[in-house]
Design a protein around this motif. Structure first.
Motif, PDB file in Angstrom:
ATOM      1  N   GLN A 115     -92.292 -12.886  49.864  1.00 26.82           N
ATOM      2  CA  GLN A 115     -92.158 -12.994  51.307  1.00 26.82           C
ATOM      3  C   GLN A 115     -93.383 -12.390  51.987  1.00 26.82           C
ATOM      4  OE1 GLN A 115     -89.495 -14.739  52.255  1.00 26.82           O
ATOM      5  NE2 GLN A 115     -89.004 -14.783  50.074  1.00 26.82           N
ATOM      6  N   GLY A 116     -93.759 -12.947  53.111  1.00 32.51           N
ATOM      7  CA  GLY A 116     -94.840 -12.386  53.898  1.00 32.51           C
ATOM      8  C   GLY A 116     -94.321 -11.355  54.874  1.00 32.51           C
ATOM      9  N   VAL A 117     -94.990 -10.195  54.962  1.00 29.74           N
ATOM     10  CA  VAL A 117     -94.540  -9.141  55.866  1.00 29.74           C
ATOM     11  C   VAL A 117     -95.522  -8.890  57.008  1.00 29.74           C
ATOM     12  CG1 VAL A 117     -93.130  -8.007  54.124  1.00 29.74           C
ATOM     13  CG2 VAL A 117     -95.538  -7.332  54.390  1.00 29.74           C
ATOM     14  N   ARG A 118     -96.753  -9.414  56.858  1.00 27.74           N
ATOM     15  CA  ARG A 118     -97.740  -9.219  57.916  1.00 27.74           C
ATOM     16  C   ARG A 118     -98.788 -10.317  57.843  1.00 27.74           C
ATOM     17  NH1 ARG A 118    -102.233  -4.399  58.475  1.00 27.74           N
ATOM     18  NH2 ARG A 118    -102.931  -4.892  60.591  1.00 27.74           N
ATOM     19  N   LEU A 119     -99.217 -10.787  58.993  1.00 28.16           N
ATOM     20  CA  LEU A 119    -100.248 -11.813  59.080  1.00 28.16           C
ATOM     21  C   LEU A 119    -101.430 -11.270  59.859  1.00 28.16           C
ATOM     22  CD1 LEU A 119    -101.276 -14.781  58.876  1.00 28.16           C
ATOM     23  CD2 LEU A 119    -100.054 -15.209  61.032  1.00 28.16           C
ATOM     24  N   ILE A 120    -102.628 -11.342  59.265  1.00 24.57           N
ATOM     25  CA  ILE A 120    -103.856 -10.928  59.950  1.00 24.57           C
ATOM     26  C   ILE A 120    -104.762 -12.150  60.038  1.00 24.57           C
ATOM     27  CG2 ILE A 120    -105.829  -9.374  59.977  1.00 24.57           C
ATOM     28  CD1 ILE A 120    -103.038  -8.522  57.632  1.00 24.57           C
ATOM     29  N   VAL A 121    -104.957 -12.666  61.240  1.00 19.28           N
ATOM     30  CA  VAL A 121    -105.809 -13.826  61.469  1.00 19.28           C
ATOM     31  C   VAL A 121    -107.189 -13.335  61.883  1.00 19.28           C
ATOM     32  CG1 VAL A 121    -106.130 -15.902  62.870  1.00 19.28           C
ATOM     33  CG2 VAL A 121    -103.833 -15.241  62.118  1.00 19.28           C
ATOM     34  N   HIS A 122    -108.234 -14.019  61.419  1.00 16.01           N
ATOM     35  CA  HIS A 122    -109.592 -13.616  61.771  1.00 16.01           C
ATOM     36  C   HIS A 122    -109.735 -13.552  63.290  1.00 16.01           C
ATOM     37  CE1 HIS A 122    -113.936 -13.558  62.121  1.00 16.01           C
ATOM     38  NE2 HIS A 122    -114.025 -13.327  60.811  1.00 16.01           N
ATOM     39  N   PRO A 123    -110.323 -12.487  63.822  1.00  8.17           N
ATOM     40  CA  PRO A 123    -110.399 -12.322  65.275  1.00  8.17           C
ATOM     41  C   PRO A 123    -111.217 -13.403  65.985  1.00  8.17           C
ATOM     42  CG  PRO A 123    -111.750 -10.683  64.145  1.00  8.17           C
ATOM     43  CD  PRO A 123    -110.899 -11.334  63.110  1.00  8.17           C
ATOM     44  N   ASP A 124    -112.089 -14.102  65.252  1.00  8.03           N
ATOM     45  CA  ASP A 124    -112.900 -15.147  65.883  1.00  8.03           C
ATOM     46  C   ASP A 124    -112.341 -16.551  65.671  1.00  8.03           C
ATOM     47  OD1 ASP A 124    -114.889 -13.451  66.994  1.00  8.03           O
ATOM     48  OD2 ASP A 124    -115.795 -13.225  65.014  1.00  8.03           O
ATOM     49  N   TRP A 125    -111.184 -16.642  65.037  1.00  4.93           N
ATOM     50  CA  TRP A 125    -110.516 -17.944  64.919  1.00  4.93           C
ATOM     51  C   TRP A 125    -109.753 -18.210  66.218  1.00  4.93           C
ATOM     52  CZ3 TRP A 125    -110.437 -22.572  63.424  1.00  4.93           C
ATOM     53  CH2 TRP A 125    -109.277 -23.341  63.484  1.00  4.93           C
ATOM     54  N   ASN A 126    -110.131 -19.296  66.903  1.00  9.52           N
ATOM     55  CA  ASN A 126    -109.539 -19.610  68.206  1.00  9.52           C
ATOM     56  C   ASN A 126    -108.729 -20.894  68.203  1.00  9.52           C
ATOM     57  OD1 ASN A 126    -111.484 -21.564  68.017  1.00  9.52           O
ATOM     58  ND2 ASN A 126    -112.620 -20.967  69.866  1.00  9.52           N
ATOM     59  N   ALA A 138    -107.185 -16.403  57.399  1.00  5.96           N
ATOM     60  CA  ALA A 138    -106.069 -15.488  57.611  1.00  5.96           C
ATOM     61  C   ALA A 138    -105.765 -14.813  56.282  1.00  5.96           C
ATOM     62  CB  ALA A 138    -104.832 -16.218  58.130  1.00  5.96           C
ATOM     63  N   ILE A 139    -105.250 -13.610  56.347  1.00  8.12           N
ATOM     64  CA  ILE A 139    -104.773 -12.896  55.159  1.00  8.12           C
ATOM     65  C   ILE A 139    -103.312 -12.531  55.389  1.00  8.12           C
ATOM     66  CG2 ILE A 139    -104.967 -10.783  53.791  1.00  8.12           C
ATOM     67  CD1 ILE A 139    -107.977 -10.902  54.203  1.00  8.12           C
ATOM     68  N   VAL A 140    -102.485 -12.868  54.413  1.00 11.43           N
ATOM     69  CA  VAL A 140    -101.062 -12.549  54.466  1.00 11.43           C
ATOM     70  C   VAL A 140    -100.777 -11.388  53.528  1.00 11.43           C
ATOM     71  CG1 VAL A 140     -98.727 -13.381  54.010  1.00 11.43           C
ATOM     72  CG2 VAL A 140    -100.427 -14.918  55.041  1.00 11.43           C
ATOM     73  N   VAL A 141    -100.087 -10.383  54.039  1.00 16.04           N
ATOM     74  CA  VAL A 141     -99.634  -9.253  53.232  1.00 16.04           C
ATOM     75  C   VAL A 141     -98.234  -9.578  52.724  1.00 16.04           C
ATOM     76  CG1 VAL A 141     -99.221  -6.773  53.174  1.00 16.04           C
ATOM     77  CG2 VAL A 141    -100.979  -7.711  54.707  1.00 16.04           C
ATOM     78  N   LEU A 142     -98.047  -9.522  51.416  1.00 14.12           N
ATOM     79  CA  LEU A 142     -96.765  -9.866  50.807  1.00 14.12           C
ATOM     80  C   LEU A 142     -95.856  -8.646  50.688  1.00 14.12           C
ATOM     81  CD1 LEU A 142     -98.036 -12.195  47.929  1.00 14.12           C
ATOM     82  CD2 LEU A 142     -97.302 -12.832  50.249  1.00 14.12           C
ATOM     83  N   ASP A 143     -94.589  -8.911  50.446  1.00 18.18           N
ATOM     84  CA  ASP A 143     -93.591  -7.847  50.409  1.00 18.18           C
ATOM     85  C   ASP A 143     -93.703  -6.957  49.176  1.00 18.18           C
ATOM     86  OD1 ASP A 143     -92.805  -9.969  48.763  1.00 18.18           O
ATOM     87  OD2 ASP A 143     -90.667  -9.614  49.074  1.00 18.18           O
ATOM     88  N   GLN A 290    -117.964 -13.706  55.422  1.00 20.75           N
ATOM     89  CA  GLN A 290    -116.872 -12.903  55.973  1.00 20.75           C
ATOM     90  C   GLN A 290    -116.482 -11.748  55.055  1.00 20.75           C
ATOM     91  OE1 GLN A 290    -115.891 -13.246  58.998  1.00 20.75           O
ATOM     92  NE2 GLN A 290    -117.120 -15.076  59.355  1.00 20.75           N
ATOM     93  N   VAL A 291    -117.436 -11.282  54.276  1.00 20.85           N
ATOM     94  CA  VAL A 291    -117.162 -10.169  53.360  1.00 20.85           C
ATOM     95  C   VAL A 291    -116.661  -8.942  54.116  1.00 20.85           C
ATOM     96  CG1 VAL A 291    -118.194  -8.558  51.705  1.00 20.85           C
ATOM     97  CG2 VAL A 291    -118.810 -10.994  51.644  1.00 20.85           C
ATOM     98  N   ASP A 292    -117.335  -8.588  55.204  1.00 24.66           N
ATOM     99  CA  ASP A 292    -116.958  -7.385  55.947  1.00 24.66           C
ATOM    100  C   ASP A 292    -115.545  -7.491  56.494  1.00 24.66           C
ATOM    101  OD1 ASP A 292    -119.418  -6.310  55.428  1.00 24.66           O
ATOM    102  OD2 ASP A 292    -120.262  -6.738  57.398  1.00 24.66           O
ATOM    103  N   TRP A 293    -115.204  -8.658  57.031  1.00 23.88           N
ATOM    104  CA  TRP A 293    -113.852  -8.805  57.586  1.00 23.88           C
ATOM    105  C   TRP A 293    -112.800  -8.729  56.487  1.00 23.88           C
ATOM    106  CZ3 TRP A 293    -110.141 -12.747  56.845  1.00 23.88           C
ATOM    107  CH2 TRP A 293    -108.984 -12.572  57.611  1.00 23.88           C
ATOM    108  N   ILE A 294    -113.024  -9.428  55.378  1.00 24.08           N
ATOM    109  CA  ILE A 294    -112.062  -9.395  54.279  1.00 24.08           C
ATOM    110  C   ILE A 294    -111.869  -7.962  53.779  1.00 24.08           C
ATOM    111  CG2 ILE A 294    -111.639 -10.123  51.900  1.00 24.08           C
ATOM    112  CD1 ILE A 294    -113.151 -12.742  52.638  1.00 24.08           C
ATOM    113  N   MET A 295    -112.965  -7.232  53.611  1.00 26.68           N
ATOM    114  CA  MET A 295    -112.867  -5.848  53.146  1.00 26.68           C
ATOM    115  C   MET A 295    -112.170  -4.952  54.156  1.00 26.68           C
ATOM    116  SD  MET A 295    -114.097  -5.502  50.078  1.00 26.68           S
ATOM    117  CE  MET A 295    -114.580  -3.783  49.944  1.00 26.68           C
ATOM    118  N   SER A 296    -112.321  -5.253  55.438  1.00 24.79           N
ATOM    119  CA  SER A 296    -111.652  -4.436  56.457  1.00 24.79           C
ATOM    120  C   SER A 296    -110.142  -4.602  56.410  1.00 24.79           C
ATOM    121  CB  SER A 296    -112.174  -4.795  57.856  1.00 24.79           C
ATOM    122  OG  SER A 296    -111.697  -6.063  58.289  1.00 24.79           O
TER     123      SER A 296
END
Length: 306
Positions: A115-126, A138-143, A290-296
């Motif tokens: 299950q996904g518990v959190r969604l982080i979308v790239h801040p520059d994706w419009n 986007a990166i999804v954090v799983l349960d 997008q290395v910096d964003w992924i690492m953040s």
């Protein structure tokens, strides 16, 4: 925008997730000649994808993840765990504006559903693939951490993608270059498929991002016809090999891989395309930009080549 997903005519129910029915998707558009050589016929269209299914199921691609929604499907890639969670890299456009990770269930290649518990979308994706294809992340954090499928994907941080053979892996619609994607090619028993192509366009990120204009940071391929008669966007109109292909609906968010110094690594996220027939162009959000964003978001991500 590329296709977010699809609801297949032969859809089947794989379970209940947060009280809703979930429907799978199935991947890629391939050469007519390869499809016929593999046994594809008018009466048995799914039979023509055996090699592409086998390619997708090779062990180096076990980190791929199927995103299964109530009425749509998509793709993603497991990029690692921390002590409590797994992390999946996918495309921002797979989610509704202001959406949540719970729009999908996340199915690993061993069949385990997370299950996904959190969604982080790239801040520059419009939401605009005309100007921000390269930021469609986007990166999804799983349960919980992902287990039982080997190692997470290694990500590419270098700048040598041009003219490299890439392998696109996803859980999207299928078809041939002449027909385009059709539900009749769907194979519910083999949901993952792959195709190959040459990276024929590398567009660096534009900094600072121009308002209302193309921000760059993407990779491109085109889908060539066997006889060279398809309208060609990049390079010579000759198929790379029998695995030549393009993306289909539901492949969005999946992974584009290449080999770097003997190591398979993800160079792009399946983001955008203009058609699913011969002459199609498919675009991938470029991971190395997008290395910096992924690492953040996930400091545990593993990179190579930069």
């Amino acid at each position: 925008m590329f296709w977010r997903g699809f609801k297949p005519r032969l859809a089947w129910i794989i379970g209940f997730v947060t009280g809703t029915l979930v429907i799978p998707a199935s991947g890629v558009v391939i050469l007519d000649s390869t499809w016929a050589e593999q046994g594809g016929t008018a009466r048995n269209k799914p039979a023509g994808f055996a090699r592409h299914i086998a390619l997708a199921n090779e062990p180096q691609f076990r980190a791929t993840i199927q995103l299964v929604g109530e009425s749509a499907g998509a793709s993603g890639t497991w990029i690692g765990n921390d002590a409590r969670h797994g992390y999946v890299l996918t495309a921002g456009h797979n989610f509704t504006k202001g959406g949540k990770a719970t729009e999908y269930a996340y199915v690993a290649t061993d069949g385990t559903t997370y299950q996904g518990v959190r969604l982080i979308v790239h801040p520059d994706w419009n939401g605009d693939n005309d100007t921000r294809t390269g930021y469609d992340f986007a990166i999804v954090v799983l349960d919980r951490p992902v287990r039982g499928v080997g190692q997470p994907a290694v990500l590419y941080a270098g700048c040598d993608e041009m003219d490299q053979l890439c392998t696109m892996v996803g859980y999207g619609m299928r078809g041939t270059g002449s027909s385009g994607e059709l539900a009749e090619y769907y194979d519910e028993d083999n949901p993952k498929a792959a195709a190959q192509n040459l990276i024929e366009n590398v567009t660096p990120a534009v900094s600072p991002l121009p308002k209302g204009e193309d921000g760059g940071n993407y990779l491109g391929i085109d889908f060539d016809k066997e006889d060279g008669s398809a309208t060609n966007t990049y390079g010579e109109p000759t198929p790379v090999n029998e695995y030549e292909g393009a993306l289909g609906s539901g492949d969005s968010g999946g992974s584009c891989w290449m080999q770097y110094e003997g190591q398979w690594c993800v160079i792009g996220v399946n983001a955008n395309g203009n058609t699913s027939k011969y002459g199609a162009v498919s675009y991938f959000a470029r991971v190395s930009g997008q290395v910096d964003w992924i690492m953040s978001v996930f400091p545990g991500a593993k990179f190579i080549g930069g």
